[in-house]
Motif scaffolding. Structure first.
Motif, PDB file in Angstrom:
ATOM      1  N   ALA A   4       0.828  -1.211   0.000  1.00  0.00           N
ATOM      2  CA  ALA A   4       0.000   0.000   0.000  1.00  0.00           C
ATOM      3  C   ALA A   4       0.859   1.255   0.000  1.00  0.00           C
ATOM      4  O   ALA A   4       0.570   2.213  -0.724  1.00  0.00           O
ATOM      5  CB  ALA A   4      -0.940  -0.006   1.199  1.00  0.00           C
ATOM      6  N   GLU A   5       1.923   1.276   0.784  1.00  0.00           N
ATOM      7  CA  GLU A   5       2.816   2.438   0.822  1.00  0.00           C
ATOM      8  C   GLU A   5       3.433   2.706  -0.548  1.00  0.00           C
ATOM      9  O   GLU A   5       3.423   3.841  -1.035  1.00  0.00           O
ATOM     10  CB  GLU A   5       3.958   2.208   1.814  1.00  0.00           C
ATOM     11  N   LEU A   6       3.988   1.652  -1.152  1.00  0.00           N
ATOM     12  CA  LEU A   6       4.683   1.820  -2.425  1.00  0.00           C
ATOM     13  C   LEU A   6       3.721   2.181  -3.552  1.00  0.00           C
ATOM     14  O   LEU A   6       4.011   3.067  -4.369  1.00  0.00           O
ATOM     15  CB  LEU A   6       5.464   0.553  -2.779  1.00  0.00           C
ATOM     16  N   GLU A   7       2.572   1.525  -3.603  1.00  0.00           N
ATOM     17  CA  GLU A   7       1.614   1.823  -4.668  1.00  0.00           C
ATOM     18  C   GLU A   7       1.010   3.215  -4.506  1.00  0.00           C
ATOM     19  O   GLU A   7       0.764   3.909  -5.493  1.00  0.00           O
ATOM     20  CB  GLU A   7       0.531   0.756  -4.724  1.00  0.00           C
ATOM     21  N   THR A   8       0.787   3.637  -3.277  1.00  0.00           N
ATOM     22  CA  THR A   8       0.285   4.987  -3.033  1.00  0.00           C
ATOM     23  C   THR A   8       1.297   6.022  -3.517  1.00  0.00           C
ATOM     24  O   THR A   8       0.930   7.016  -4.152  1.00  0.00           O
ATOM     25  CB  THR A   8      -0.027   5.189  -1.538  1.00  0.00           C
ATOM     26  N   GLU A   9       2.573   5.789  -3.242  1.00  0.00           N
ATOM     27  CA  GLU A   9       3.623   6.698  -3.705  1.00  0.00           C
ATOM     28  C   GLU A   9       3.690   6.715  -5.227  1.00  0.00           C
ATOM     29  O   GLU A   9       3.825   7.771  -5.840  1.00  0.00           O
ATOM     30  CB  GLU A   9       4.981   6.310  -3.118  1.00  0.00           C
ATOM     31  N   TYR A  10       3.588   5.538  -5.854  1.00  0.00           N
ATOM     32  CA  TYR A  10       3.621   5.475  -7.314  1.00  0.00           C
ATOM     33  C   TYR A  10       2.482   6.305  -7.913  1.00  0.00           C
ATOM     34  O   TYR A  10       2.686   7.089  -8.829  1.00  0.00           O
ATOM     35  CB  TYR A  10       3.524   4.027  -7.803  1.00  0.00           C
ATOM     36  N   LEU A  11       1.270   6.131  -7.377  1.00  0.00           N
ATOM     37  CA  LEU A  11       0.121   6.874  -7.894  1.00  0.00           C
ATOM     38  C   LEU A  11       0.255   8.373  -7.642  1.00  0.00           C
ATOM     39  O   LEU A  11      -0.188   9.179  -8.463  1.00  0.00           O
ATOM     40  CB  LEU A  11      -1.175   6.336  -7.277  1.00  0.00           C
ATOM     41  N   ALA A  12       0.875   8.755  -6.537  1.00  0.00           N
ATOM     42  CA  ALA A  12       1.101  10.174  -6.263  1.00  0.00           C
ATOM     43  C   ALA A  12       2.074  10.778  -7.287  1.00  0.00           C
ATOM     44  O   ALA A  12       1.916  11.922  -7.713  1.00  0.00           O
ATOM     45  CB  ALA A  12       1.647  10.362  -4.850  1.00  0.00           C
ATOM     46  N   ARG A  13       3.061   9.997  -7.689  1.00  0.00           N
ATOM     47  CA  ARG A  13       4.044  10.473  -8.672  1.00  0.00           C
ATOM     48  C   ARG A  13       3.507  10.440 -10.093  1.00  0.00           C
ATOM     49  O   ARG A  13       3.991  11.163 -10.956  1.00  0.00           O
ATOM     50  CB  ARG A  13       5.304   9.606  -8.620  1.00  0.00           C
ATOM     51  N   HIS A  14       2.545   9.577 -10.365  1.00  0.00           N
ATOM     52  CA  HIS A  14       2.042   9.381 -11.724  1.00  0.00           C
ATOM     53  C   HIS A  14       0.517   9.473 -11.762  1.00  0.00           C
ATOM     54  O   HIS A  14      -0.159   8.516 -12.123  1.00  0.00           O
ATOM     55  CB  HIS A  14       2.497   8.011 -12.261  1.00  0.00           C
ATOM     56  N   PRO A  15      -0.030  10.642 -11.404  1.00  0.00           N
ATOM     57  CA  PRO A  15      -1.495  10.760 -11.366  1.00  0.00           C
ATOM     58  C   PRO A  15      -2.124  10.635 -12.759  1.00  0.00           C
ATOM     59  O   PRO A  15      -3.265  10.222 -12.888  1.00  0.00           O
ATOM     60  CB  PRO A  15      -1.735  12.152 -10.768  1.00  0.00           C
ATOM     61  N   GLY A  16      -1.376  10.967 -13.802  1.00  0.00           N
ATOM     62  CA  GLY A  16      -1.899  10.885 -15.164  1.00  0.00           C
ATOM     63  C   GLY A  16      -1.360   9.667 -15.894  1.00  0.00           C
ATOM     64  O   GLY A  16      -1.134   9.712 -17.093  1.00  0.00           O
ATOM     65  N   ARG A  17      -1.162   8.580 -15.152  1.00  0.00           N
ATOM     66  CA  ARG A  17      -0.584   7.378 -15.751  1.00  0.00           C
ATOM     67  C   ARG A  17      -1.404   6.931 -16.951  1.00  0.00           C
ATOM     68  O   ARG A  17      -2.603   7.175 -17.027  1.00  0.00           O
ATOM     69  CB  ARG A  17      -0.490   6.260 -14.716  1.00  0.00           C
TER      70      ARG A  17
END
Length: 113
Positions: free
Chosen positions: A90-103
């Protein structure tokens, strides 16, 4: 009178609904997700580097590692290891989504509405 049932795997389910992994793991606490820095490890120390401090390459590598070990952890690890795996994912995926909101979303992965 019995209000719930016990499935073949020995975990109780109430009203026929399956119990989520988080509910089965007694060490799981949703509060750690709100404050990842406050999630202690088995010895009281933090487990893993704060995801915000990881480079993009390191973040992806850590997520690959967690996803590669997911099924084995779910099926065979101790409850505390599963709880840590859930927290860290959850920590890592949350950080990924925060960095790539327009994935980019692959159109072939979309369902018809």
């Amino acid at each position: 009178m019995m209000t719930g049932s016990v499935r073949e795997d020995g975990f109780a389910s109430s009203d026929g609904a399956d119990v989520s992994p988080e509910q089965r793991v007694p060490e799981w606490g949703g509060d750690e997700l709100a404050d990842p820095a406050g999630a202690p490890g088995l010895d009281g120390e933090l487990l893993g580097i704060d995801p915000t401090e990881l480079t993009d390459e390191d973040l992806i590598r850590e997520m690959h590692s967690l996803h590669r070990t997911r099924l084995d952890t779910l099926r065979h690890a101790a409850d505390s290891a599963l709880a840590n795996h859930l927290r860290r994912t959850a920590e890592l995926e949350t950080e990924y989504l925060a960095r790539h909101p327009g994935r980019e979303v692959d159109p072939s992965r979309l369902r018809d509405a």
